[in-house]
Design an enzyme around this catalytic site. Structure first.
Site, mmCIF file in Angstrom:
data_model
loop_
_atom_site.group_PDB
_atom_site.id
_atom_site.type_symbol
_atom_site.label_atom_id
_atom_site.label_comp_id
_atom_site.label_asym_id
_atom_site.label_seq_id
_atom_site.Cartn_x
_atom_site.Cartn_y
_atom_site.Cartn_z
ATOM 1 N N VAL A 29 -5.085 -1.776 -5.147
ATOM 2 C CA VAL A 29 -4.314 -1.941 -6.296
ATOM 3 C C VAL A 29 -5.247 -2.419 -7.128
ATOM 4 C CG1 VAL A 29 -3.140 -3.963 -5.832
ATOM 5 C CG2 VAL A 29 -2.175 -2.466 -7.515
ATOM 6 N N ARG A 78 6.316 1.984 -1.332
ATOM 7 C CA ARG A 78 6.242 1.922 0.218
ATOM 8 C C ARG A 78 7.391 1.981 0.849
ATOM 9 N NH1 ARG A 78 0.480 -1.754 0.643
ATOM 10 N NH2 ARG A 78 -0.691 -0.300 -0.673
ATOM 11 N N HIS A 132 -9.062 -9.424 0.010
ATOM 12 C CA HIS A 132 -10.138 -9.850 -0.932
ATOM 13 C C HIS A 132 -11.093 -8.581 -1.151
ATOM 14 C CE1 HIS A 132 -10.910 -9.533 3.408
ATOM 15 N NE2 HIS A 132 -12.209 -8.677 3.223
ATOM 16 N N GLU A 141 -1.860 -8.930 6.533
ATOM 17 C CA GLU A 141 -0.544 -7.813 6.698
ATOM 18 C C GLU A 141 0.179 -8.072 8.009
ATOM 19 O OE1 GLU A 141 0.472 -5.148 4.924
ATOM 20 O OE2 GLU A 141 -0.516 -6.475 3.483
ATOM 21 N N SER A 180 -5.931 -9.122 9.952
ATOM 22 C CA SER A 180 -5.347 -9.177 8.569
ATOM 23 C C SER A 180 -4.037 -9.915 8.298
ATOM 24 C CB SER A 180 -5.089 -7.629 8.308
ATOM 25 O OG SER A 180 -4.247 -7.465 7.120
ATOM 26 N N LEU A 203 -15.658 4.913 16.240
ATOM 27 C CA LEU A 203 -14.737 3.865 16.787
ATOM 28 C C LEU A 203 -13.850 4.433 17.862
ATOM 29 C CD1 LEU A 203 -15.228 0.792 16.276
ATOM 30 C CD2 LEU A 203 -13.016 0.814 14.788
ATOM 31 N N TYR A 257 -0.047 0.314 9.935
ATOM 32 C CA TYR A 257 -1.342 -0.345 9.681
ATOM 33 C C TYR A 257 -1.339 -1.630 10.262
ATOM 34 C CZ TYR A 257 -5.164 -3.307 7.580
ATOM 35 O OH TYR A 257 -6.166 -4.285 7.546
HETATM 36 P P1 NDP Z 1 -13.045 -0.175 3.794
HETATM 37 O O1 NDP Z 1 -11.817 0.577 4.011
HETATM 38 O O2 NDP Z 1 -13.674 -0.360 2.504
HETATM 39 O O3 NDP Z 1 -14.153 0.174 5.123
HETATM 40 C C1 NDP Z 1 -13.750 0.782 6.316
HETATM 41 C C2 NDP Z 1 -14.733 1.309 6.984
HETATM 42 O O4 NDP Z 1 -14.476 1.746 8.477
HETATM 43 C C3 NDP Z 1 -15.760 2.280 6.296
HETATM 44 O O5 NDP Z 1 -17.127 1.816 6.524
HETATM 45 C C4 NDP Z 1 -15.358 3.440 7.045
HETATM 46 O O6 NDP Z 1 -16.346 4.583 7.272
HETATM 47 C C5 NDP Z 1 -15.222 2.707 8.587
HETATM 48 N N1 NDP Z 1 -14.398 3.594 9.542
HETATM 49 C C6 NDP Z 1 -13.272 4.212 9.361
HETATM 50 N N2 NDP Z 1 -12.814 4.896 10.377
HETATM 51 C C7 NDP Z 1 -13.877 4.917 11.305
HETATM 52 C C8 NDP Z 1 -13.988 5.335 12.622
HETATM 53 N N3 NDP Z 1 -13.311 6.374 13.126
HETATM 54 N N4 NDP Z 1 -15.462 5.130 13.063
HETATM 55 C C9 NDP Z 1 -16.366 4.299 12.537
HETATM 56 N N5 NDP Z 1 -16.268 3.782 11.248
HETATM 57 C C10 NDP Z 1 -14.845 4.108 10.768
HETATM 58 O O7 NDP Z 1 -12.480 -1.754 4.198
HETATM 59 P P2 NDP Z 1 -12.854 -3.123 3.919
HETATM 60 O O8 NDP Z 1 -14.483 -3.259 3.770
HETATM 61 O O9 NDP Z 1 -11.936 -3.535 2.699
HETATM 62 O O10 NDP Z 1 -12.247 -4.040 5.091
HETATM 63 C C11 NDP Z 1 -13.061 -4.405 6.504
HETATM 64 C C12 NDP Z 1 -12.125 -4.653 7.671
HETATM 65 O O11 NDP Z 1 -11.096 -5.763 7.428
HETATM 66 C C13 NDP Z 1 -11.103 -3.423 7.829
HETATM 67 O O12 NDP Z 1 -10.961 -3.317 9.129
HETATM 68 C C14 NDP Z 1 -10.001 -4.021 7.081
HETATM 69 O O13 NDP Z 1 -8.669 -3.314 7.668
HETATM 70 C C15 NDP Z 1 -10.140 -5.411 7.314
HETATM 71 N N6 NDP Z 1 -9.343 -6.287 6.272
HETATM 72 C C16 NDP Z 1 -9.392 -6.028 4.914
HETATM 73 C C17 NDP Z 1 -9.123 -6.994 3.994
HETATM 74 C C18 NDP Z 1 -9.368 -6.679 2.491
HETATM 75 O O14 NDP Z 1 -8.623 -7.336 1.759
HETATM 76 N N7 NDP Z 1 -10.258 -6.091 2.286
HETATM 77 C C19 NDP Z 1 -8.359 -8.061 4.435
HETATM 78 C C20 NDP Z 1 -8.187 -8.065 5.873
HETATM 79 C C21 NDP Z 1 -8.466 -7.262 6.833
HETATM 80 P P3 NDP Z 1 -16.289 5.604 6.192
HETATM 81 O O15 NDP Z 1 -17.395 5.094 4.786
HETATM 82 O O16 NDP Z 1 -17.125 6.711 6.939
HETATM 83 O O17 NDP Z 1 -15.030 5.768 5.723
HETATM 84 P P1 GDR Z 2 -2.536 -4.213 0.652
HETATM 85 O O1 GDR Z 2 -3.528 -3.662 -0.484
HETATM 86 O O2 GDR Z 2 -1.656 -3.313 1.079
HETATM 87 O O3 GDR Z 2 -2.170 -5.527 0.626
HETATM 88 O O4 GDR Z 2 -3.798 -4.262 2.064
HETATM 89 P P2 GDR Z 2 -3.197 -2.906 -1.574
HETATM 90 O O5 GDR Z 2 -4.099 -3.160 -3.052
HETATM 91 O O6 GDR Z 2 -2.977 -1.488 -1.433
HETATM 92 O O7 GDR Z 2 -1.478 -3.203 -2.245
HETATM 93 C C1 GDR Z 2 -1.203 -4.419 -2.676
HETATM 94 C C2 GDR Z 2 0.095 -4.487 -3.055
HETATM 95 O O8 GDR Z 2 0.008 -3.769 -4.457
HETATM 96 C C3 GDR Z 2 1.190 -2.955 -4.482
HETATM 97 N N1 GDR Z 2 0.898 -1.810 -5.202
HETATM 98 C C4 GDR Z 2 -0.108 -0.696 -5.187
HETATM 99 N N2 GDR Z 2 -0.855 -0.613 -4.216
HETATM 100 C C5 GDR Z 2 -1.529 0.227 -4.389
HETATM 101 N N3 GDR Z 2 -2.708 0.602 -3.462
HETATM 102 N N4 GDR Z 2 -1.991 1.368 -5.447
HETATM 103 C C6 GDR Z 2 -0.799 1.068 -6.370
HETATM 104 O O9 GDR Z 2 -0.688 2.081 -7.500
HETATM 105 C C7 GDR Z 2 0.150 -0.023 -6.579
HETATM 106 N N5 GDR Z 2 1.155 -0.434 -7.153
HETATM 107 C C8 GDR Z 2 1.614 -1.550 -6.304
HETATM 108 C C9 GDR Z 2 1.341 -2.818 -2.989
HETATM 109 O O10 GDR Z 2 2.854 -2.047 -2.919
HETATM 110 C C10 GDR Z 2 1.156 -3.793 -2.357
HETATM 111 O O11 GDR Z 2 2.249 -4.747 -2.372
HETATM 112 C C11 GDR Z 2 -5.112 -4.711 1.716
HETATM 113 C C12 GDR Z 2 -6.102 -3.613 2.398
HETATM 114 O O12 GDR Z 2 -7.394 -4.156 2.272
HETATM 115 C C13 GDR Z 2 -5.574 -4.045 4.056
HETATM 116 O O13 GDR Z 2 -6.811 -3.250 4.822
HETATM 117 C C14 GDR Z 2 -5.903 -5.514 4.242
HETATM 118 O O14 GDR Z 2 -5.337 -5.722 5.627
HETATM 119 C C15 GDR Z 2 -4.968 -6.329 3.512
HETATM 120 O O15 GDR Z 2 -5.407 -6.030 2.074
HETATM 121 C C16 GDR Z 2 -4.821 -7.722 3.690
#
Ligand code: NDP
Ligand code: GDR
Length: 327
Positions: free
Chosen positions: A191, A280, A181, A129, A127, A61, A151
């Site tokens: 988490v 955080r 999700h 966030e 997101s 990317l 982020y």
């Molecule tokens: P993941 O962290 O599981 O996946 C991230 C992906 O991005 C991986 O395939 C990773 O590749 C790839 N990636 C990272 N850096 C680069 C780069 N420089 N070039 C190309 N590919 C790259 O994320 P999720 O599947 O959970 O989420 C998908 C998207 O949705 C993300 O953008 C996230 O921020 C967003 N999002 C997620 C939510 C959630 O709750 N899951 C909620 C809202 C938004 P590699 O395997 O090589 O690390």
């Molecule tokens: P979030 O997800 O920051 O909402 O982002 P995460 O699961 O990391 O944290 C959710 C909440 O849990 C609290 N928390 C902890 N979090 C983690 N990771 N580890 C811990 O030990 C822990 N203890 C408590 C955090 O403080 C926070 O409040 C996710 C990601 O998928 C993003 O990419 C996406 O955009 C948002 O969800 C929507």
């Protein structure tokens, strides 16, 4: 046969979206960044049994030329930009990288399409966030943004660039503002998966404690399988737009722990401890989405309850650890 290019194909959503789009008859291309650990790349696609059916193309990317090449080679009808540095906690330690990948990376993809494939429909993974210190009790498409992490700030830039390409160049560019999700394919650092993995280890006698940070934060958690369907629906509409995708139910981390431990006939109060360094610098205290627009326009509804998702995740982690113990 319609074709799509998915960035972030090796991540949680990339894997579920690939499977969903294959099921809809798409030819699926996935952007893959080079890694020295090629043996573990594609683990999630393997888990879903679709690795052989996704065509992986080289690219990163942050490298615009590689994106232009990928777009020229694949000639996609639809591009789903899911790639990101997606772990909020890491974004304070690597703010510039997060900005480059999560923010500028989306702008690179939009530019690649403007140059090489302007007719492709584009989905940006925005997101909840971005709402951060939320200014309304339930957040929808009109709620003002207040990002609380590098982020979230990077995602906001990517979000507005998506809107800007739509308004400036007529791009069919949609932004899905998705709330958290989860699934058994969720990264272990998030988490929910950290909790279900911890429950499995404790249940199997591999650990006694689970260190966590802020237990009072609340999130609106849905299942990734439901949420990738919403991405596709957005690109099916006559006009591009932005949509909030959420369940409308908010739950604390503490309550998620209770559910997951209870499922394994354990009590979280016996095992959860305060982990050092897990708070955080700035917290997002409460998120609760209002997906009325998605329901009305896309006909989208979540179908998997939090309780069923917790059960699926705990079962999957128990199975993973049992398999490792047998090996
Ligand atoms: P993941 O962290 O599981 O996946 C991230 C992906 O991005 C991986 O395939 C990773 O590749 C790839 N990636 C990272 N850096 C680069 C780069 N420089 N070039 C190309 N590919 C790259 O994320 P999720 O599947 O959970 O989420 C998908 C998207 O949705 C993300 O953008 C996230 O921020 C967003 N999002 C997620 C939510 C959630 O709750 N899951 C909620 C809202 C938004 P590699 O395997 O090589 O690390
Ligand atoms: P979030 O997800 O920051 O909402 O982002 P995460 O699961 O990391 O944290 C959710 C909440 O849990 C609290 N928390 C902890 N979090 C983690 N990771 N580890 C811990 O030990 C822990 N203890 C408590 C955090 O403080 C926070 O409040 C996710 C990601 O998928 C993003 O990419 C996406 O955009 C948002 O969800 C929507």
């Amino acid at each position: 046969m319609p074709s799509c290019l998915i960035t972030g194909v090796t991540g949680q959503d990339g894997a579920y979206l690939s499977r969903f789009l294959l099921g809809q008859g798409y030819r699926v291309f996935g952007l893959l960044r080079r890694s020295a650990s090629s043996d573990v790349v594609g683990e999630r696609l393997d888990w879903l049994g679709i690795r052989d059916r996704v065509t992986l193309v080289d690219g990163n990317l942050v490298d615009l030329s590689s994106l232009i090449r990928a777009v020229r080679d694949c000639e996609p009808d639809e591009v789903y930009n899911l790639a990101a540095q997606s772990f909020v906690a890491a974004s304070w330690r690597q703010p510039l990288l997060t900005g480059q990948v999560t923010g500028l990376g989306a702008a690179n993809m939009l530019e690649a399409l403007r140059i090489a494939r302007p007719q492709a429909r584009f989905y940006q993974a925005s997101s909840s966030e971005m709402f951060g210190q939320a200014r309304a009790p339930r957040q929808n498409e009109t709620t003002p943004f207040h990002p609380r992490s590098p982020y979230a700030a990077a995602k906001l830039y990517a979000h507005w660039m998506t809107v800007n390409h739509r308004e400036s160049f007529g791009a069919f560019a949609c932004s899905g503002i998705l709330f958290n999700h989860e699934s058994p394919l969720r990264g272990i650092e998030f988490v929910t998966r950290k909790i279900t993995d911890g429950v499995a280890r404790i249940k199997l006698g591999l650990a006694r404690e689970l260190p966590l940070g802020n237990l009072e934060a609340r999130r609106d958690w849905g299942h990734a399988r439901d949420y990738v369907r919403a991405m596709w629906l957005m690109l099916r509409q006559d006009a591009p737009d932005d949509y909030v995708i959420a369940t409308g139910r908010t739950t604390s981390i503490r309550e998620f722990c209770r559910l997951a431990f209870y499922y394994a006939q354990l009590s979280h109060e016996d095992h959860v401890v305060a982990g050092p360094g897990l708070l955080r610098p700035a917290e997002v205290d409460v998120l609760q989405g209002d997906a009325a627009k998605a329901r009305r326009v896309l006909g989208w509804e979540p179908t998997i309850s939090l309780e069923d998702m917790v059960a699926e995740m705990v079962e999957a982690d128990l199975a993973r650890h049992r398999a490792r113990m047998r090996a």
